[in-house]
Design an enzyme around this catalytic site. Structure first.
Site, PDB file in Angstrom:
ATOM      1  N   ALA A 269      29.399  35.633 -27.809  1.00  0.00           N
ATOM      2  CA  ALA A 269      27.875  35.638 -27.354  1.00  0.00           C
ATOM      3  C   ALA A 269      27.275  34.362 -27.814  1.00  0.00           C
ATOM      4  O   ALA A 269      28.144  33.473 -27.996  1.00  0.00           O
ATOM      5  CB  ALA A 269      27.015  36.638 -28.429  1.00  0.00           C
ATOM      6  N   MET A 270      26.366  33.987 -27.201  1.00  0.00           N
ATOM      7  CA  MET A 270      25.610  32.593 -27.503  1.00  0.00           C
ATOM      8  C   MET A 270      24.131  32.532 -27.889  1.00  0.00           C
ATOM      9  O   MET A 270      23.307  33.587 -27.189  1.00  0.00           O
ATOM     10  CB  MET A 270      25.727  32.074 -26.168  1.00  0.00           C
ATOM     11  CG  MET A 270      25.195  30.528 -26.191  1.00  0.00           C
ATOM     12  SD  MET A 270      26.016  29.514 -27.275  1.00  0.00           S
ATOM     13  CE  MET A 270      24.974  28.514 -27.817  1.00  0.00           C
ATOM     14  N   GLU A 305      24.579  36.018 -33.995  1.00  0.00           N
ATOM     15  CA  GLU A 305      23.499  35.042 -33.203  1.00  0.00           C
ATOM     16  C   GLU A 305      22.465  35.145 -33.482  1.00  0.00           C
ATOM     17  O   GLU A 305      21.531  34.096 -33.589  1.00  0.00           O
ATOM     18  CB  GLU A 305      23.677  35.880 -31.633  1.00  0.00           C
ATOM     19  CG  GLU A 305      25.080  35.814 -31.084  1.00  0.00           C
ATOM     20  CD  GLU A 305      25.819  34.905 -31.176  1.00  0.00           C
ATOM     21  OE1 GLU A 305      25.304  33.503 -30.992  1.00  0.00           O
ATOM     22  OE2 GLU A 305      27.235  34.914 -31.354  1.00  0.00           O
ATOM     23  N   HIS A 308      21.720  32.504 -36.140  1.00  0.00           N
ATOM     24  CA  HIS A 308      21.841  31.230 -35.873  1.00  0.00           C
ATOM     25  C   HIS A 308      20.392  30.789 -35.517  1.00  0.00           C
ATOM     26  O   HIS A 308      20.388  29.348 -35.487  1.00  0.00           O
ATOM     27  CB  HIS A 308      22.451  31.143 -34.356  1.00  0.00           C
ATOM     28  CG  HIS A 308      24.004  30.985 -34.529  1.00  0.00           C
ATOM     29  ND1 HIS A 308      24.675  29.816 -35.418  1.00  0.00           N
ATOM     30  CD2 HIS A 308      25.034  31.422 -34.004  1.00  0.00           C
ATOM     31  CE1 HIS A 308      25.648  29.907 -35.188  1.00  0.00           C
ATOM     32  NE2 HIS A 308      26.215  30.836 -34.510  1.00  0.00           N
ATOM     33  N   GLU A 327      28.577  27.083 -37.612  1.00  0.00           N
ATOM     34  CA  GLU A 327      29.398  28.248 -37.412  1.00  0.00           C
ATOM     35  C   GLU A 327      30.173  28.955 -38.610  1.00  0.00           C
ATOM     36  O   GLU A 327      29.816  30.018 -38.898  1.00  0.00           O
ATOM     37  CB  GLU A 327      30.615  28.069 -36.331  1.00  0.00           C
ATOM     38  CG  GLU A 327      29.937  27.534 -35.042  1.00  0.00           C
ATOM     39  CD  GLU A 327      29.289  28.850 -34.322  1.00  0.00           C
ATOM     40  OE1 GLU A 327      29.055  29.856 -34.899  1.00  0.00           O
ATOM     41  OE2 GLU A 327      28.610  28.471 -33.238  1.00  0.00           O
TER      42      GLU A 327
HETATM   43  N1  TRP Z   1      28.009  29.649 -30.423  1.00  0.00           N
HETATM   44  C1  TRP Z   1      28.521  30.649 -29.969  1.00  0.00           C
HETATM   45  C2  TRP Z   1      28.559  31.468 -31.221  1.00  0.00           C
HETATM   46  O1  TRP Z   1      29.203  31.377 -32.313  1.00  0.00           O
HETATM   47  C3  TRP Z   1      29.887  30.550 -29.427  1.00  0.00           C
HETATM   48  C4  TRP Z   1      30.174  29.896 -28.480  1.00  0.00           C
HETATM   49  C5  TRP Z   1      30.617  28.682 -28.211  1.00  0.00           C
HETATM   50  C6  TRP Z   1      30.249  30.281 -26.918  1.00  0.00           C
HETATM   51  N2  TRP Z   1      31.004  28.004 -26.889  1.00  0.00           N
HETATM   52  C7  TRP Z   1      30.777  29.242 -26.154  1.00  0.00           C
HETATM   53  C8  TRP Z   1      29.927  31.248 -26.335  1.00  0.00           C
HETATM   54  C9  TRP Z   1      31.332  29.156 -24.807  1.00  0.00           C
HETATM   55  C10 TRP Z   1      30.129  31.487 -24.938  1.00  0.00           C
HETATM   56  C11 TRP Z   1      30.908  30.256 -24.337  1.00  0.00           C
HETATM   57  O2  TRP Z   1      28.241  32.465 -31.400  1.00  0.00           O
HETATM   58 ZN    ZN Z   2      28.268  31.137 -33.983  1.00  0.00          ZN
END
Ligand code: TRP
Ligand code: ZN
Length: 883
Positions: A269-270, A305, A308, A327
């Site tokens: 997820a993002m 998420e 974050h 992270e």
């Molecule tokens: N930042 C996202 C998380 O930790 C993870 C992530 C990094 C990501 N690069 C990505 C998700 C590319 C999807 C595609 O939760």
């Molecule tokens: Zn993350």
């Protein structure tokens, strides 16, 4: 190295951005073949930059540039240069100016799933880490923060829903019969947090009132027909929001929080600001489609998420070397959330299991890197277990050393000082040191040195003086690029357990009052000694309670000490650890015997422990399920560490499993019956724990040669009303060559063939089978109508599971497994380099294998590096793995 090999980016070369952007306006006209993006940037030279004459460099990839303007004037071709990756404007006006670009991109052709792409007809974006440059020309680095206004125009039928970050401010129809929505995000953010989603989506809505009384609208968007699978995710979101207020004092900051579930996604997820995008397997759940483990993962990832928003978004990273800043810290926060929602002991055990399964091998292999790396070729390759999981352990150690109250003070200071900034690991450590009143100067080495430290401990009891002397030392093996290691600051929680099974007070020489029963010792030198007084009887030491540091501990304990600790330790983590150590010792011996062609002595001691645990009615079932489980084949290979013989490991483990099944049959059967859940299905930890223990019993029972367990599994498969019990039963059957296996697989397929998430499970079960025909079956399944190389979940569930989790069959003696996976990596590299590079991780332990397989794996790696036109992603992993 070839001359055109990509060059590494280095932390020591960091310089502040030459330009700052006060405001970004994006005007996006959606079209599958040519989406047109008109970008307006209000820019000026960055007052903090040391370079006052640098040209204006904008990143841009896979874009078609149509126009560039400065302050309204179109730039001629002589005013800029353009490459595959960059737009360079040689001269810009002094003072502030407005830069406009118009460019197109092609979402329909985007199989890499970075930038703007189509997931099953839905437009969506993925910008972290460097995907925004595939949407428009921009200084695509996290220390350039700006306020975004986004106008999206799209077809009313195909894209009735048009979403971006922040709050919707305006919407309407266009003259040509399309429609638009304008979004405004008041919080300055880096480009990697930008998101856009557009499609014909259904939505589920709820509300949350924050601690200061603000009303927030919560919306989850899914493909139509999935509305009945969002309830758990929504409840989990509300729990996460509440928890972050209570535990960290962090409140949500926009009027609306949105989550979108898509089926084609590179990771889990993002955390895009106000608009999280999720792999739909981490949102959609119904008792008949999702397992207890799926529910737990949904809760944890929703929380991750959401958290974050403060650790990542409000405070972001200065550069990608600081990735662990968001992270590691956010993983630590989601681990704590899960520990508060469910069983803390079980959560700790599963986190340590994960760390040992993925991070320790990374730290001990060719791809070892510090939690804060100092160089990379492709940043996407650094979303690793080291950055995430070891990064979280570092935060946990600070928490252990400070205690909860002082840790909170440190975190408060961090938020207060750096809100709205792009920060560094140094900023974090300074705030924590000051706020929590800790000296973290030596501790910082954990961020800089790669490798897993080994701690050696030995104790001596002096019966005459009633003292116990504990000596501990540390070493860390060299890792690529780091030959010499400085000693770490290692917090070690310890206890001394008396012969009656009770903890003794820990009073150091020279202390007046009796001490606590668990204490944290600080090992900061290469070697140190502690002497405890008033130790009435000879104790068994319980070291590294709760796994207070990510180290490999050798405590010089005997088999009987492990047996004692697994029955009596007051620290549940160490009870589990003792059982694991005991089983590992037993299995390692058995593997040697099998290799030498003998038949090993069977582990009656372990079977006895299993029987006792299953019969002890007061043990938490979920914990019991953990403690009776044998270490995995992969874990054993890790511990054996060299000349790994996967067949001997498999055989030895099966012999022990069978002997437990036979010796403890009555207790297993009794527990299986007792743990049946009669109430309606609920994914809560209590019910899930009962199912976990019951299904562990089932797996043992099916290992017995009498066939009773197989019948039981077939019966459970037919009768189960929830996916957890179905999967447990079919997994057991999948390893046994019998008619029940084929019947179950066929029935499962018929019931779920049009459900893409459940089909992923069907692929995985077959990819993980111990049966000798598994590779042929996996190859055949790549031709199944539900399988496609363009969807990462499909690739991971079939090929990824086979390569990473089926040790026995991936390491086929003739190398057929290696060849197949290497071919697939190459095929995938042309579609999706990020996921291809991850799959190649299956080869990282090639040096540990016995010589024949070692050579076969090396040959495949060499074949890959030799391929023309490899992505940076795959090139970096393959070349470093070989080095
Ligand atoms: N930042 C996202 C998380 O930790 C993870 C992530 C990094 C990501 N690069 C990505 C998700 C590319 C999807 C595609 O939760
Ligand atoms: Zn993350």
């Amino acid at each position: 190295m070839r001359t055109d090999d990509p060059r590494p980016i280095r932390l020591k070369d960091y310089t502040p951005p030459a330009f700052a952007i006060a405001e970004v306006t994006l005007d996006i006209e959606l079209d599958p073949k040519a989406t047109r993006v008109h970008t307006t940037l209000k820019m000026e030279r960055n007052p903090h930059s040391t370079d006052r004459v640098a040209p204006l460099a904008l990143d841009g990839e896979k874009l078609k540039l149509l126009e560039v303007k400065i302050d309204g004037e179109v730039l001629g071709r002589n005013r800029y240069s353009l490459s595959d990756t960059q737009l360079l404007i040689h001269e810009v006006p002094e003072g502030g100016f407005t830069l406009e670009t118009v460019a197109t991109c092609a979402p329909e052709e985007n199989t890499a799933l970075e930038g703007l792409y189509l997931s099953n007809g839905i437009y969506c974006t993925q910008c972290e880490a460097e995907g925004f440059r595939r949407i428009t020309y921009y200084p695509d680095r996290p220390d350039v923060m700006s306020v975004f206004r986004t106008r999206i125009t799209g077809d009313r039928k195909a894209t009735p829903v048009l979403l971006s970050n922040g709050n919707p401010v305006k919407s309407g129809k266009t003259k040509d019969g399309r429609h638009f929505v304008e979004w405004h995000d008041p919080f300055p953010k880096p480009s990697y947090l930008f998101a856009l989603v557009a499609g014909d989506l259904a939505q589920v809505e709820d509300r949350f009132t924050t601690m200061s009384g603000r009303e927030v609208t919560l919306r989850i968007f899914v493909e139509k027909g999935n509305e009945d699978r969002c309830a758990y995710a929504m409840e989990a979101l509300k729990r996460a929001m509440k928890w972050d207020e209570e535990r960290f004092g962090r409140e949500y900051d926009l009027d609306i929080f949105m989550i979108v579930a898509v089926s084609a996604f590179n990771m889990g997820a993002m955390e895009n600001k106000g608009l999280n995008v999720f792999n739909d397997k981490y949102i959609l759940a119904r008792p008949d489609t999702a397992t207890d483990a799926d529910y737990a993962a949904i809760e944890a990832i929703i929380a991750h998420e959401y958290f974050h928003n403060w650790t990542g978004n409000r405070i972001t990273c200065r550069d990608w070397f600081q990735l662990c800043l968001k992270e590691g810290l956010t993983v630590f926060r989601d681990q704590e959330f899960t520990s508060d929602m469910r069983s803390r002991a079980v959560k700790r055990i599963s986190d340590v299991r994960l760390l040992r399964a993925h991070q320790f091998p990374e730290d001990g292999g060719p791809l070892a890197h510090p939690v804060r790396p100092d160089s990379y070729i492709e940043i996407n390759n650094f979303y690793t277990a080291t950055v995430y999981e070891k990064g979280a352990e570092l935060c946990r150690m600070i928490h252990t050393m400070a205690g909860p109250k002082r840790f909170r003070k440190g975190m408060d200071l961090y938020f207060e000082r750096h809100d709205g900034e792009a920060a560094t690991v140094e900023n974090f450590l300074d705030a924590l040191a000051e706020g929590a009143k800790l000296d973290l100067s030596q501790f910082k080495r954990w961020y800089e040195q790669s490798g897993t430290p080994e701690v050696l401990a030995s104790g001596r009891y002096d019966a005459a003086r009633k003292t116990y002397t504990l000596k501990m030392s540390q070493v860390c093996q060299p890792t690529p690029g780091q030959r010499v290691k400085q000693p770490y600051h290692v917090p070690v929680a310890i206890g001394l357990v008396g012969p009656d099974g009770k903890d003794m007070p820990l009073t150091l020489d020279g202390e007046e009052k009796p001490g606590a029963k668990t204490r944290v010792l600080h090992l900061t030198e290469r070697e140190a000694t502690w002497r405890f007084r008033d130790v009435k009887e000879k104790p068994v030491p319980s070291l590294l309670r709760g796994f207070t540091a990510p180290v490999k501990l050798n405590a010089n304990l005997k088999e009987r000490d492990f047996v004692f600790l697994m029955r009596h330790d007051s620290d549940s983590f160490n009870r589990w650890e003792a059982a694991q150590r005991y089983a590992t010792g037993l299995l390692a011996g058995m593997v040697e015997t099998v290799k030498a062609g003998g038949s090993p002595r069977k582990g009656t001691g372990f079977a006895g422990m299993v029987r006792d645990i299953l019969r002890a009615k007061k043990t938490d079932p979920e914990f019991a399920a953990q403690i009776v489980l044998l270490p995995s084949e992969q874990a054993l290979a890790q511990i054996i560490g060299k000349d790994v013989d996967v067949d001997a490991i498999h055989d030895a483990r099966e012999i022990l499993r069978v002997s437990i099944a036979v010796e403890a049959k009555d207790a297993l059967l009794d527990c299986y019956n007792r743990m049946e859940v009669k109430a309606a299905y609920s994914p809560d930890a209590e019910q899930a724990g009962r199912r976990a223990l019951r299904n562990t019993c089932l797996a043992y029972l099916a290992a017995a040669p009498d066939g009773d367990g197989v019948a039981l599994a077939a019966e459970q498969f037919r009768r189960a009303d929830n996916m957890t019990d179905k999967i447990a039963a079919i997994t057991v059957l999948s390893n046994i060559d019998c008619s029940e296996r084929e019947e179950a697989l066929a029935a499962f397929h018929d019931q779920w063939k049009s459900d893409h998430l459940v089909m992923d499970k069907w692929f995985t079960i077959q990819a993980l089978s111990y049966l000798p025909g598994t590779l042929a079956e996996v190859k055949r399944l790549t031709g199944h109508p539900a399988f496609t190389m363009k969807n990462p979940n499909k690739v991971r569930s079939l090929i990824g599971s086979f390569a990473n989790a089926n040790q026995l069959r991936f390491h086929d003696a003739k190398g057929a497994g290696y060849r197949f996976v290497a071919d697939k990596v190459l095929e995938l590299d042309r579609l999706n380099p990020q996921v291809a590079a991850r799959m190649l991780g299956a080869f990282k332990s090639w040096r540990q294998m016995e010589p024949k397989r070692r050579k076969l794996m090396q040959a495949e790696l060499k074949r890959i590096v030799g391929v023309e036109g490899l992505s940076r992603d795959v090139f970096e992993i393959a070349s470093k793995t070989l080095a």
